[in-house]
Structure formats: structure tokens, C-alpha cells
Design a protein around this motif. Structure first.
Motif, mmCIF file in Angstrom:
data_model
loop_
_atom_site.group_PDB
_atom_site.id
_atom_site.type_symbol
_atom_site.label_atom_id
_atom_site.label_comp_id
_atom_site.label_asym_id
_atom_site.label_seq_id
_atom_site.Cartn_x
_atom_site.Cartn_y
_atom_site.Cartn_z
ATOM 1 N N GLN A 60 0.830 -1.209 0.000
ATOM 2 C CA GLN A 60 0.000 0.000 0.000
ATOM 3 C C GLN A 60 0.865 1.260 0.000
ATOM 4 O O GLN A 60 0.566 2.245 -0.685
ATOM 5 C CB GLN A 60 -0.922 -0.002 1.214
ATOM 6 C CG GLN A 60 -2.017 -1.057 1.143
ATOM 7 C CD GLN A 60 -2.788 -1.187 2.437
ATOM 8 O OE1 GLN A 60 -2.390 -0.631 3.469
ATOM 9 N NE2 GLN A 60 -3.887 -1.945 2.414
ATOM 10 N N GLU A 96 3.984 1.548 -1.117
ATOM 11 C CA GLU A 96 4.638 1.685 -2.426
ATOM 12 C C GLU A 96 3.662 2.217 -3.473
ATOM 13 O O GLU A 96 4.038 3.019 -4.344
ATOM 14 C CB GLU A 96 5.220 0.333 -2.857
ATOM 15 C CG GLU A 96 6.453 -0.063 -2.062
ATOM 16 C CD GLU A 96 6.943 -1.468 -2.386
ATOM 17 O OE1 GLU A 96 6.127 -2.252 -2.937
ATOM 18 O OE2 GLU A 96 8.109 -1.781 -2.094
ATOM 19 N N GLN A 97 2.402 1.770 -3.401
ATOM 20 C CA GLN A 97 1.379 2.262 -4.326
ATOM 21 C C GLN A 97 1.154 3.765 -4.130
ATOM 22 O O GLN A 97 0.998 4.534 -5.092
ATOM 23 C CB GLN A 97 0.069 1.499 -4.127
ATOM 24 C CG GLN A 97 0.092 0.078 -4.669
ATOM 25 C CD GLN A 97 -1.166 -0.703 -4.338
ATOM 26 O OE1 GLN A 97 -1.941 -0.299 -3.452
ATOM 27 N NE2 GLN A 97 -1.381 -1.820 -5.036
ATOM 28 N N PHE A 98 1.113 4.208 -2.846
ATOM 29 C CA PHE A 98 0.933 5.634 -2.541
ATOM 30 C C PHE A 98 2.103 6.442 -3.125
ATOM 31 O O PHE A 98 1.900 7.501 -3.752
ATOM 32 C CB PHE A 98 0.868 5.834 -1.019
ATOM 33 C CG PHE A 98 0.672 7.263 -0.603
ATOM 34 C CD1 PHE A 98 -0.607 7.787 -0.414
ATOM 35 C CD2 PHE A 98 1.764 8.099 -0.418
ATOM 36 C CE1 PHE A 98 -0.777 9.110 -0.038
ATOM 37 C CE2 PHE A 98 1.593 9.427 -0.042
ATOM 38 C CZ PHE A 98 0.311 9.925 0.156
ATOM 39 N N ASP A 112 4.164 5.623 -5.615
ATOM 40 C CA ASP A 112 4.125 5.637 -7.078
ATOM 41 C C ASP A 112 3.041 6.580 -7.607
ATOM 42 O O ASP A 112 3.236 7.282 -8.609
ATOM 43 C CB ASP A 112 3.869 4.214 -7.608
ATOM 44 C CG ASP A 112 5.057 3.294 -7.375
ATOM 45 O OD1 ASP A 112 6.175 3.823 -7.164
ATOM 46 O OD2 ASP A 112 4.865 2.051 -7.377
ATOM 47 N N ARG A 113 1.893 6.615 -6.896
ATOM 48 C CA ARG A 113 0.751 7.410 -7.375
ATOM 49 C C ARG A 113 0.986 8.914 -7.219
ATOM 50 O O ARG A 113 0.601 9.706 -8.082
ATOM 51 C CB ARG A 113 -0.503 7.001 -6.606
ATOM 52 C CG ARG A 113 -1.791 7.664 -7.129
ATOM 53 C CD ARG A 113 -3.001 7.165 -6.364
ATOM 54 N NE ARG A 113 -3.135 5.718 -6.472
ATOM 55 C CZ ARG A 113 -3.921 4.987 -5.690
ATOM 56 N NH1 ARG A 113 -4.625 5.565 -4.734
ATOM 57 N NH2 ARG A 113 -4.000 3.680 -5.861
ATOM 58 N N PHE A 114 1.621 9.315 -6.110
ATOM 59 C CA PHE A 114 1.725 10.737 -5.810
ATOM 60 C C PHE A 114 3.149 11.282 -5.899
ATOM 61 O O PHE A 114 3.414 12.410 -5.480
ATOM 62 C CB PHE A 114 1.169 11.016 -4.407
ATOM 63 C CG PHE A 114 -0.286 10.678 -4.268
ATOM 64 C CD1 PHE A 114 -1.262 11.422 -4.922
ATOM 65 C CD2 PHE A 114 -0.690 9.586 -3.508
ATOM 66 C CE1 PHE A 114 -2.606 11.110 -4.798
ATOM 67 C CE2 PHE A 114 -2.031 9.255 -3.377
ATOM 68 C CZ PHE A 114 -3.003 10.014 -4.033
ATOM 69 N N ARG A 115 4.079 10.504 -6.456
ATOM 70 C CA ARG A 115 5.473 10.940 -6.521
ATOM 71 C C ARG A 115 5.629 12.252 -7.297
ATOM 72 O O ARG A 115 6.429 13.117 -6.937
ATOM 73 C CB ARG A 115 6.331 9.848 -7.184
ATOM 74 C CG ARG A 115 7.833 10.096 -7.092
ATOM 75 C CD ARG A 115 8.599 9.053 -7.911
ATOM 76 N NE ARG A 115 8.401 7.714 -7.406
ATOM 77 C CZ ARG A 115 9.111 7.171 -6.407
ATOM 78 N NH1 ARG A 115 10.043 7.904 -5.819
ATOM 79 N NH2 ARG A 115 8.872 5.945 -6.015
ATOM 80 N N LYS A 158 3.366 14.645 -7.686
ATOM 81 C CA LYS A 158 2.538 15.753 -7.213
ATOM 82 C C LYS A 158 3.270 16.524 -6.130
ATOM 83 O O LYS A 158 3.627 15.970 -5.088
ATOM 84 C CB LYS A 158 1.204 15.247 -6.678
ATOM 85 C CG LYS A 158 0.277 14.733 -7.774
ATOM 86 C CD LYS A 158 -1.138 14.593 -7.258
ATOM 87 C CE LYS A 158 -2.072 14.199 -8.404
ATOM 88 N NZ LYS A 158 -3.460 14.117 -7.952
ATOM 89 N N LYS A 214 1.920 16.594 -2.538
ATOM 90 C CA LYS A 214 2.059 15.373 -1.728
ATOM 91 C C LYS A 214 3.532 15.029 -1.459
ATOM 92 O O LYS A 214 3.831 13.950 -0.922
ATOM 93 C CB LYS A 214 1.416 14.182 -2.452
ATOM 94 C CG LYS A 214 -0.085 14.325 -2.681
ATOM 95 C CD LYS A 214 -0.854 14.099 -1.386
ATOM 96 C CE LYS A 214 -2.356 14.068 -1.644
ATOM 97 N NZ LYS A 214 -3.114 13.839 -0.410
#
Length: 633
Positions: A267, A269-271, A273-276, A278, A281
């Protein structure tokens, strides 16, 4: 008493121990367990100072004395008698005795007050050191571990390595070190000697560390288990059975923790990858990256309970009668082993040949194999194909062969794929099959030899001490393999767990005769205990008249039935109590305040397992007793 702190020890680039710790207290009885090659014997040598640690510290108080029995002592030889070698434990007393003897001899030709004074002081010292009883103590221990009285004055060099090891064990026990370290002490002992050592160690005043793969021996002697795994030392407060229960519970907790952590990592790592990308964030992303870097990774649980699914194939089944011995006698000079004895091995028999060393078990195995000359008749049945496994089979392995090639040369005509599947059952997976025999540990070589024996399609196996030097995992594989084996076998073994799991008949030699008990080892032990009880019963007064022998036999049967019925009633009461207790414990485990409290749950679960084991044993005893009652009724 002795502290191991942050111990590190490396062989080449491999860490046997890395930051491992263990504290040993006075009177601790520790069983040191783990797979072969993990460093159990090495740890004992590190404690003994024979090897130098690479990091950390091993410290002990000055008054702590060490005693170490290891396999290197097999090569020790001496011209001295075995009782004299054992008495070397009383070094000071032996030295004083030699000086006393020298002075007494000198006094025969030269008398002086000075010599008398020296003699008096030495005699006082000798008495203070309990010198007058040291020979009796040495003889008691030597006879306890299997030596005959007539052997005590024979030179040590006349005995084989296993018997020499027993002498060194006797010497060590007489020294009574404050920390006694024993490396596989049961490998060279028969059952009566193992039971004697068990009784001795239970009341031993000092601390004990035992490396052993005999779970019965561990259950009967130790109160703590230390497992060597992943370069660490893990303590379990209890005997081997407790360790199995506790480890299963700890493994379940670790497995859940591992899976939860893996989910959290995924979870996170997913966060990231998703917000890197932005900017809003960035702080949160950076925080999670650092959290991952600092996280102590929980290891997954490694399942060490390998399951064997090995299908045995025979070119042909043997006939119903495998081996018949008729009026067989065997002697070595004046030493008589067997006298006009008869025995049969039938297809499907799984026979354990048990008893003290020196009774002729190995001789009988050779007679069955047809390699020993006898008086009498040995008859081999139709289509019997014999396979033999003993510890010397390890020596017959070609050390320059790869494991796969070694099995190819067994002559089974199986394909590489089939052989690799079989080796997988014996824990040789992937590229392990290409390892050279010479780099394998003793346990790994045993597994190769066993695999080679079991694939040659023999329908009758002779197994001589097959569990010696096997770790628990390898022993478990052998047990499962033999449980699936549809042929016939006879094994000489002192490993009680192995016998209980594999044998359906028990053989033993008594009064030069082969005796058979047609049942499992547990049933044999129960029957044997009843025979012992009968021997202890007071003998009735001699009856002069023998007018009604049938009535007397009937009365005796009725008396025996009454005794059995009394025992049966007691067993039924005990079974009922255990069943009630199990029901109560099951109800207790279902309560939220118990299953929500790991410590309380462990306590209740331990009691529950103990009660179930006790109920199973009581039920077996009840069934055996019912059979005996049926026979007399």
C-alpha cells in the motif's frame, strides 16, 4: 553462569551465527536442536574454546567447569583398562593413590617417621577426595551404560569406537562438571543405556546442553529447547513436545505479522508511485519513503515440515513368506548368540528388532540377509528382492559424483525427471541435485543413501540404525517414506519415536531365542509393564496336591480377569475425567477473554493438547486391556 552475547561466527562468507545471544543458568537442562549443518556442534566447540569467535562475547564465571563429549573422542585409544580410563576423572585422587603405593613399597625396605607422616597426610587427602569409593562409582556408571562386569578390566583399545565413546561418557559423568555438553550422546547407546542416562541426567546437579535428534531423549531429560536457525539462538521454555506446540503458535503469529507487513509495504509503495509527481504530496511521499527505509522487515515463515509423497514401485511383489528361520543356532567360539530358534517374516511385516547391545541384533540382521553362516535352516521366499541400508552405506557413496549421478547409478532405470522428483521428496530441489557428494553434511549424505536404497525397487528392506546422524527433518522424511512403503522391512533401531511411527511388530532376543510381540511399540511397552507387574506379585504358597488342575487354571483366569477388570474400571474413570476436562478447555478457548489474550490462550491450548495426548494413550491402554480380557473370557 555462562553468557553468550552478540555472538558472530563465519565459515567462508556464510554466517553460522550473527549477533546471537543465549544465557545459561545453573541447573538448566537445554536441548540444542536445528537442521544438520546449522552450527550446533560448532556452538559447543565455541563455548569450549576449541574455536575462536569472530564477534561478540562468551563469558563464564571462574568457578564454572566444562565437560564436553564430542564425536572426536571416537578415535581416543589407550592401553589402560576401561575402569582406569573412567577413573581418570578423579585426577587428584588417582595421583594421591599412586604416591601412597610408592611410599608403601618404599616402606618395605626403608622405614622412617618422615615417610609415615607423608603417608598419613596422603591417606587423609585420598579419603577427603572420596578415593576409596571412586572405583565403585566408576564401575556403577560403566555397567549402567552397558558394560559387563567382565569387561571392566579389558584395555580400552580392544573396544570399537562406539564403546570407547561410552567410556569417555562415563569419565565425563564422573567428573561432574558444572556445565555438561553432550553432542549426540545416544548415537552409540542401546535402549537400556539410553534410559539409564535419562535417569542420570534428570537428577544431574549441574547444567546440561545436549545436541540430540532423539525426541524421546529430549522429552525425558531437558526443560528448555534452544533452536539454531537463521544464524540465531531461540529459546523455548519446555521440553521438545512443548517446543513443537509453541513454535507452531509463534509461526502463526509471525506469518500473520509478515502478511500484514507485506500488505502495508504494498500500500505504501502504491501511494509513493501514485503521488510521486505531485508537489502537494511531496512531504507525505518523502515521509513514507523514509518509513520504508527504516522498517524492520519481518521474515516469512519457512516450513521445515517437509511432506513426502513418494510412490514406491516394485517390479514384482514378494511371496507371502519372505524369510523363514528354522532351528537356527549361532555361536562365536564359546559365545552363544542363538540356540535352535525359529522365526518367520511375512509380506507386509514392519518389524523393529530392539534390545540391549551384545544380544545379537546385528548378527540376526546378517543371518536374515544371508551373509552369516549358521546351523539350521534359512529359507528365502518367492520373488524376494532385498535392499540393505546401514551407516556404512554412506561410505559407499562416490564422493566425486553429483547427487543426481549417484541415483542414476543405483540401477533403477528412471529418467532424470523422475529422479529429480524423488530427490525433491528428500529435500534436494533445484540445482541442489548437482552438488558433489563430498560437500554434503552427514545428514544430507544419509538422505542420498536412503533415496538410493528406496528407489532400487526392493520389496524387502533391512535397515540398521537408519536414524543415526539424521536431523529431525530427515528423520521425518524417512518415517513418511516407510509409512508409504508397501513392501516388508526389518529395522534395528534404538530410536523410540521412529519405532512407534513405523513398526507393526516387535522382535527381541531373550534366552538365545527370537521372541515376537505382534503389535506396535506402545502396545508392546504396555504388555511388558503388565509382565513386570506379574513378576512383582507375591507368589502363592506351594500346593502339595494337584487333584484339579482345570479348576486351578480356571481360578487363576478368574483372578486375572478380576485384576484386569479392576484396571479397566480405573482406565474408564480416567478416560471420563479427561473427556470432561477437554470439553471444559474447549469451552474456555472459545471465550473472548481467552482467545483475545495470547498468553492465556497459549496456557489453555497447552493444557488442551496435553489432555488430548493423555486421552489417546488411555484409550490405547483400554483397547489393549479389552483384548486381553477377551482372550481370558
Amino acid at each position: 553462569m555462562l553468557a553468550i552475547n552478540n555472538l558472530s561466527y563465519f565459515i567462508g562468507g556464510r554466517a553460522l551465527y550473527e549477533n546471537a545471544s543465549l544465557h545459561i543458568k545453573p541447573k538448566d537442562k537445554i536441548g540444542l536442536i536445528g537442521q544438520n549443518g546449522k552450527g550446533k556442534s560448532t556452538l559447543l566447540k565455541l563455548i569450549n574454546g576449541e574455536l575462536t569467535i569472530d564477534g561478540g562475547e562468551i563469558s563464564r564465571s571462574k568457578e564454572v567447569s566444562l565437560g564436553f563429549l564430542n564425536q572426536d573422542l571416537l578415535s581416543y585409544q589407550s592401553e589402560d583398562s576401561i575402569v582406569d580410563v573412567a577413573m581418570m576423572a578423579f585426577e587428584e585422587a588417582v595421583d594421591a593413590h599412586k604416591k601412597i603405593e610408592a611410599i608403601l613399597k618404599k616402606l618395605e625396605t626403608e622405614y622412617s617417621d618422615e615417610l609415615i607422616e607423608k603417608l598419613t597426610k596422603l591417606q587423609e587427602k585420598f579419603e577427603r577426595l572420596e578415593g576409596y569409593s571412586m572405583q565403585a562409582k566408576a564401575e556403577e556408571i560403566l555397567e549402567g551404560i552397558g558394560f559387563k562386569t567382565s569387561d571392566l578390566n579389558r584395555p580400552l583399545k580392544e573396544f570399537s569406537g562406539g564403546w570407547r565413546m561410552r567410556v569417555m561418557l562415563a569419565k565425563l559423568l564422573l567428573e561432574k562438571p558444572s556445565l555438561l555438553m553432550l553432542d549426540e550422546p545416544t548415537n552409540h547407546l542401546d535402549l537400556p543405556s539410553i534410559e539409564w542416562i535419562e535417569n542420570y541426567l534428570r537428577t544431574y546437579e549441574g547444567a546440561v546442553i545436549v545436541v540430540s535428534h532423539d525426541r524421546h531423549f529430549l522429552n525425558n531429560t531437558i526443560n528448555k529447547i534452544v533452536e539454531v536457525s537463521n544464524a540465531q539462538l531461540t529459546m523455548y521454555e519446555g521440553n521438545y513436545d512443548f517446543y513443537l506446540q509453541e513454535k507452531e503458535m509463534r509461526s502463526e503469529i509471525q506469518k500473520n505479522a509478515f502478511e500484514n507487513q507485506q500488505q502495508k509495504i504494498k500500500q505504501t509503495e502504491q501511494f509513493i508511485d501514485r503521488f510521486r509527481a505531485k508537489a502537494t504530496k511531496a512531504r507525505q511521499v518523502q515521509s513514507r519513503v523514509k518509513a520504508l527505509e527504516k522498517m524492520d522487515v519481518i521474515e516469512d515463515v519457512v516450513d521445515e515440515n517437509a511432506v513426502v509423497n513418494f510412490k514406491f514401485e516394485f517390479k514384482q511383489k514378494s511371496g507371502r513368506h519372505v524369510i523363514r528361520l528354522e532351528n537356527v543356532s549361532k555361536s562365536y567360539g564359546d559365545l552363544e548368540i542363538l540356540r535352535s530358534t525359529t522365526a518367520n517374516i511375512e509380506r507386509g511385516d514392519k518389524i523393529a528388532l530392539i534390545g540391549a547391545n551384545g544380544k545379537g541384533k546385528s548378527t540376526l540382521l546378517r543371518i536374515i540377509a544371508g551373509t552369516e553362516k549358521i546351523e539350521g535352516k534359512r529359507e528365502q521366499g518367492h520373488n524376494v528382492q532385498m535392499g540393505f541400508y546401514a551407516q556404512h552405506q554412506l561410505e559407499s557413496l562416490n564422493i566425486n559424483n553429483e547427487i543426481l549421478d549417484e541415483l542414476k547409478q543405483a540401477g533403477s532405470n528412471k529418467s532424470d525427471l523422475e529422479l529429480r522428483q524423488i530427490l525433491g521428496c528428500f529435500l534436494f530441489g533445484g540445482d541442489d541435485v548437482f552438488k558433489k557428494i563430498k560437500v554434503l553434511s552427514g545428514g544430507e549424505k544419509s538422505r542420498v543413501a536412503l533415496a538410493r536404497t528406496l528407489i532400487d525397487e526392493s520389496n524387502f528392506l533391512l535397515l540398521d540404525e537408519p536414524t543415526n546422524h539424521l536431523d529431525f527433518q530427515s528423520e521425518n522424511i524417512l518415517i513418511q517414506a516407510l509409512q508409504q512403503y508397501t513392501g516388508t522391512f526389518i529395522t534395528v533401531s534404538h530410536n523410540r519415536h521412529f519405532i512407534k511411527q513405523t513398526a507393526n511388530k516387535i522382535w527381541y532376543i531373550e534366552n538365545k531365542q527370537i521372541k515376537e510381540y505382534p503389535g506396535t511399540y506402545d502396545e508392546y511397552l504396555y504388555w511388558q509393564s503388565l509382565q513386570e507387574d506379574k513378576k512383582e506379585e507375591p507368589k502363592p504358597e506351594k500346593i502339595e496336591k494337584k487333584e484339579k488342575p482345570k479348576t486351578e487354571r480356571r481360578d487363576k483366569n478368574e483372578d486375572q480377569l478380576k485384576q484386569y477388570q479392576k484396571e479397566l474400571n480405573k482406565l474408564e474413570n480416567d478416560i471420563e475425567k479427561e473427556e470432561v476436562l477437554i470439553s471444559e478447555l474447549e469451552a474456555k478457548m472459545a471465550k473472548p477473554d481467552v482467545y483475545g489474550n495470547p498468553d492465556e490462550l497459549l496456557k489453555v491450548n497447552t493444557s488442551y493438547q496435553n489432555s488430548k495426548d493423555k486421552l489417546e494413550q488411555l484409550t490405547k491402554e483400554w483397547e489393549s486391556l479389552m483384548e486381553m480380557i477377551d482372550e481370558l473370557s
